[in-house]
Design an enzyme around this catalytic site. Sequence first.
Site, PDB file in Angstrom:
ATOM      1  N   GLY A   1       0.818  -1.207   0.000  1.00 52.16           N
ATOM      2  CA  GLY A   1       0.000   0.000   0.000  1.00 52.16           C
ATOM      3  C   GLY A   1       0.848   1.251   0.000  1.00 52.16           C
ATOM      4  O   GLY A   1       1.291   1.701   1.059  1.00 52.16           O
TER       5      GLY A   1
ATOM      6  N   MET B   1       0.402   7.588   3.405  1.00 53.37           N
ATOM      7  CA  MET B   1       0.885   7.044   4.675  1.00 53.37           C
ATOM      8  C   MET B   1       1.846   5.881   4.448  1.00 53.37           C
ATOM      9  O   MET B   1       2.912   5.804   5.079  1.00 53.37           O
ATOM     10  CB  MET B   1      -0.293   6.591   5.532  1.00 53.37           C
ATOM     11  CG  MET B   1      -1.062   7.720   6.181  1.00 53.37           C
ATOM     12  SD  MET B   1      -0.137   8.598   7.471  1.00 53.37           S
ATOM     13  CE  MET B   1      -0.121   7.362   8.778  1.00 53.37           C
ATOM     14  N   GLY B   2       1.492   4.968   3.547  1.00 53.19           N
ATOM     15  CA  GLY B   2       2.348   3.816   3.284  1.00 53.19           C
ATOM     16  C   GLY B   2       3.696   4.219   2.703  1.00 53.19           C
ATOM     17  O   GLY B   2       4.743   3.700   3.114  1.00 53.19           O
TER      18      GLY B   2
ATOM     19  N   ALA C   1      -8.961   0.913   5.800  1.00 54.56           N
ATOM     20  CA  ALA C   1      -9.450  -0.032   6.805  1.00 54.56           C
ATOM     21  C   ALA C   1     -10.756  -0.687   6.360  1.00 54.56           C
ATOM     22  O   ALA C   1     -11.494  -0.150   5.533  1.00 54.56           O
ATOM     23  CB  ALA C   1      -9.659   0.691   8.135  1.00 54.56           C
TER      24      ALA C   1
ATOM     25  N   ARG D   1     -37.267   3.561  38.858  1.00 60.10           N
ATOM     26  CA  ARG D   1     -37.129   2.282  38.164  1.00 60.10           C
ATOM     27  C   ARG D   1     -37.882   1.180  38.907  1.00 60.10           C
ATOM     28  O   ARG D   1     -38.501   0.295  38.291  1.00 60.10           O
ATOM     29  CB  ARG D   1     -35.655   1.900  38.032  1.00 60.10           C
ATOM     30  CG  ARG D   1     -34.861   2.816  37.106  1.00 60.10           C
ATOM     31  CD  ARG D   1     -33.397   2.396  37.001  1.00 60.10           C
ATOM     32  NE  ARG D   1     -33.247   1.179  36.224  1.00 60.10           N
ATOM     33  CZ  ARG D   1     -32.766   0.036  36.688  1.00 60.10           C
ATOM     34  NH1 ARG D   1     -32.391  -0.060  37.966  1.00 60.10           N
ATOM     35  NH2 ARG D   1     -32.651  -1.024  35.916  1.00 60.10           N
TER      36      ARG D   1
ATOM     37  N   GLU E   1      -8.266  12.809  21.246  1.00 61.42           N
ATOM     38  CA  GLU E   1      -7.947  13.838  20.238  1.00 61.42           C
ATOM     39  C   GLU E   1      -9.196  14.616  19.849  1.00 61.42           C
ATOM     40  O   GLU E   1      -9.166  15.849  19.752  1.00 61.42           O
ATOM     41  CB  GLU E   1      -7.337  13.149  19.022  1.00 61.42           C
ATOM     42  CG  GLU E   1      -6.996  14.044  17.859  1.00 61.42           C
ATOM     43  CD  GLU E   1      -6.547  13.233  16.651  1.00 61.42           C
ATOM     44  OE1 GLU E   1      -7.046  13.490  15.537  1.00 61.42           O
ATOM     45  OE2 GLU E   1      -5.698  12.325  16.818  1.00 61.42           O
TER      46      GLU E   1
ATOM     47  N   SER F   1       0.144   6.721  14.991  1.00 59.88           N
ATOM     48  CA  SER F   1      -0.365   8.085  15.115  1.00 59.88           C
ATOM     49  C   SER F   1       0.712   9.094  14.763  1.00 59.88           C
ATOM     50  O   SER F   1       1.885   8.904  15.073  1.00 59.88           O
ATOM     51  CB  SER F   1      -0.856   8.353  16.541  1.00 59.88           C
ATOM     52  OG  SER F   1      -1.328   9.678  16.653  1.00 59.88           O
TER      53      SER F   1
ATOM     54  N   ASN G   1      -6.313   2.527  10.538  1.00 60.01           N
ATOM     55  CA  ASN G   1      -7.211   2.879  11.648  1.00 60.01           C
ATOM     56  C   ASN G   1      -8.336   1.852  11.735  1.00 60.01           C
ATOM     57  O   ASN G   1      -9.489   2.137  11.415  1.00 60.01           O
ATOM     58  CB  ASN G   1      -7.797   4.277  11.446  1.00 60.01           C
ATOM     59  CG  ASN G   1      -6.981   5.345  12.136  1.00 60.01           C
ATOM     60  OD1 ASN G   1      -6.214   5.059  13.055  1.00 60.01           O
ATOM     61  ND2 ASN G   1      -7.144   6.576  11.701  1.00 60.01           N
TER      62      ASN G   1
ATOM     63  N   ARG H   1      -0.919  -2.477  -5.412  1.00 61.60           N
ATOM     64  CA  ARG H   1      -1.804  -3.136  -6.378  1.00 61.60           C
ATOM     65  C   ARG H   1      -1.604  -2.578  -7.776  1.00 61.60           C
ATOM     66  O   ARG H   1      -1.654  -3.298  -8.765  1.00 61.60           O
ATOM     67  CB  ARG H   1      -3.262  -2.948  -5.924  1.00 61.60           C
ATOM     68  CG  ARG H   1      -4.292  -3.660  -6.792  1.00 61.60           C
ATOM     69  CD  ARG H   1      -5.653  -3.565  -6.142  1.00 61.60           C
ATOM     70  NE  ARG H   1      -6.035  -2.199  -5.863  1.00 61.60           N
ATOM     71  CZ  ARG H   1      -6.647  -1.390  -6.727  1.00 61.60           C
ATOM     72  NH1 ARG H   1      -6.938  -1.825  -7.945  1.00 61.60           N
ATOM     73  NH2 ARG H   1      -6.979  -0.158  -6.382  1.00 61.60           N
TER      74      ARG H   1
ATOM     75  N   HIS I   1      -6.934   6.927  21.846  1.00 61.95           N
ATOM     76  CA  HIS I   1      -6.090   8.081  21.516  1.00 61.95           C
ATOM     77  C   HIS I   1      -6.873   9.051  20.632  1.00 61.95           C
ATOM     78  O   HIS I   1      -6.899  10.264  20.870  1.00 61.95           O
ATOM     79  CB  HIS I   1      -4.814   7.617  20.791  1.00 61.95           C
ATOM     80  CG  HIS I   1      -4.067   8.706  20.084  1.00 61.95           C
ATOM     81  ND1 HIS I   1      -4.497   9.230  18.870  1.00 61.95           N
ATOM     82  CD2 HIS I   1      -2.938   9.381  20.400  1.00 61.95           C
ATOM     83  CE1 HIS I   1      -3.660  10.179  18.484  1.00 61.95           C
ATOM     84  NE2 HIS I   1      -2.697  10.281  19.392  1.00 61.95           N
ATOM     85  N   ASN I   2      -7.523   8.520  19.606  1.00 64.78           N
ATOM     86  CA  ASN I   2      -8.268   9.374  18.688  1.00 64.78           C
ATOM     87  C   ASN I   2      -9.488   9.999  19.358  1.00 64.78           C
ATOM     88  O   ASN I   2      -9.858  11.130  19.055  1.00 64.78           O
ATOM     89  CB  ASN I   2      -8.684   8.585  17.447  1.00 64.78           C
ATOM     90  CG  ASN I   2      -7.520   8.346  16.503  1.00 64.78           C
ATOM     91  OD1 ASN I   2      -6.357   8.377  16.905  1.00 64.78           O
ATOM     92  ND2 ASN I   2      -7.812   8.085  15.252  1.00 64.78           N
TER      93      ASN I   2
ATOM     94  N   LYS J   1      -5.163   2.918  20.170  1.00 68.34           N
ATOM     95  CA  LYS J   1      -5.180   3.949  19.130  1.00 68.34           C
ATOM     96  C   LYS J   1      -6.569   4.581  18.993  1.00 68.34           C
ATOM     97  O   LYS J   1      -6.706   5.787  18.784  1.00 68.34           O
ATOM     98  CB  LYS J   1      -4.749   3.352  17.783  1.00 68.34           C
ATOM     99  CG  LYS J   1      -4.817   4.312  16.588  1.00 68.34           C
ATOM    100  CD  LYS J   1      -3.981   5.562  16.805  1.00 68.34           C
ATOM    101  CE  LYS J   1      -3.708   6.333  15.521  1.00 68.34           C
ATOM    102  NZ  LYS J   1      -4.879   6.716  14.754  1.00 68.34           N
TER     103      LYS J   1
ATOM    104  N   ILE K   1      -3.494   0.016   3.928  1.00 67.04           N
ATOM    105  CA  ILE K   1      -4.531   0.352   2.962  1.00 67.04           C
ATOM    106  C   ILE K   1      -5.783   0.766   3.725  1.00 67.04           C
ATOM    107  O   ILE K   1      -5.785   0.768   4.958  1.00 67.04           O
ATOM    108  CB  ILE K   1      -4.836  -0.835   2.017  1.00 67.04           C
ATOM    109  CG1 ILE K   1      -5.317  -2.060   2.823  1.00 67.04           C
ATOM    110  CG2 ILE K   1      -3.601  -1.194   1.189  1.00 67.04           C
ATOM    111  CD1 ILE K   1      -5.679  -3.258   1.974  1.00 67.04           C
TER     112      ILE K   1
END
Length: 479
Positions: free
Chosen positions: A10, A14-15, A78, A449, A191, A130, A104, A34, A187-188, A184, A76
């Site tokens: 990929g 990023m790759g 997700a 309740r 963020e 990240s 991700n 690919r 983490h996001n 992760k 690649i």
Amino acid sequence: MAQAEIGLIGLGVMGSNLALNIAEKGNTIAVFNRTVERTREFYEEAGDLKDRIIPCETIEEFVAAIKPPRPIIIMIKAGEAVDQQMEILKPHLEAHDIMIDAGNANFRDTMRRFDTLKDSGLTFIGMGVSGGEEGARHGPSIMVGGLEESWTRVEKVLTSIAARYEGDPCVAWLGENGAGHFVKTIHNGIEYADMQMIAEIYGILRDGLKMSATEIAEVFATWNKGRLNSFLIEISEIVLRAGDQLGSEPLVDVILDKAGQKGTGKWSVIEAQNMGVPATGIEAAVAARSLSSMKTEREAAEKILGLPDVPPLSIGDKAAFLADLENALLAAKIGAYAQGFAVMAAASREFGWNLPMPTIARIWRAGCIIRSQFLDEITKAFTESPDAANLIVTPAFAAMVKETDGPLRRVVSTAVLGGLPVPALASALGYFDSYRRARGTANMIQAQRDYFGAHGYDRTDGKDSHHGPWGSGLVAERS
């Protein structure tokens, strides 16, 4: 020909950046895309790094180019595309080879993939990365989940490419199967909360104090020299100073107020709810992004409802109010991180990961989007109080919560009275006020309740009576 230490599939942005980072740090890497033309283009653009890159045009050639047991990074989109790529790879791999999803991914997909490969002789790593494009190229924060022996195979390469904080690599093995991708995800989520809180402070400065983008940039620049020092505060100053390439206004003033999201914030909220852990700051941030996307509805609502009929913001001394804003943002940030770490602690118990909280804070100190001076303090807090129920009851953070309580309370009150939306800041205040109160109001909910559903309740005196006299004459007389 020498074999590669690792492979990567990929060659998108990023790759490509991750592959160049791997090669630059002295590792030989095999690459495959690919689209063959993209592989050739990437190789030609690699310059001095070509000697450590093996471009491959077929899967067979790619697999043969990697030293067994073969670690193969899949970078690649997700989701289903990863499953499809794994199926293509599997017939060409041998026992102990490792497929590594560095996208991700939803951690539940990672757990499923790990289980699918369990009896195949192959194995899997879910790797959270990240830092965006810049981090991938020059040093990301890396969160690894998988078998410890798989981590041992890739540790040298990943340690070489990770960001560093005072020489300490921001990479760690965090546990088996989905541990890395779960961390992760949280983490996001943090963020999301951090960005929303900054946006709300920006809104108070812009709409409440009528400050220009440049003036607000000066405020953030000052804050970045203090306890709020962080990547997000740093880039907030930068974007506020940027001019519009197509006009004369500040760029931020011509950007449409519709925030995108790719799902990790939503996953954080869903998993927090699944585990019964309040993550109100993340929830508020995700909801705010969703509401921001409803631009047409908001414009129509303003025409119908108008803005609140409130007096101009009353702040008294401006310097004192700016100090309150700084401390309020710090307080809200503490709340978001505390919630995120509480969600991770619950997941660690549920999935048997034994997540190392000080290590997580440590590897977030550089490379990642939420990197900040603040994370060094969290590392110390969890190291000194490893069994703390919540970050905000550790000695250092308890002191900070007490110190910033007044500023947060004043900022939220001022914003609400001025008609300015601060859902994430207000959620932090509500969280602190609820968490610190030994006697809350849920006794009323339990009574309700029991009344309509006979769900029962526990008594403060411990007596063995768990249902109210709701159907008795006593209730009828009182009503």
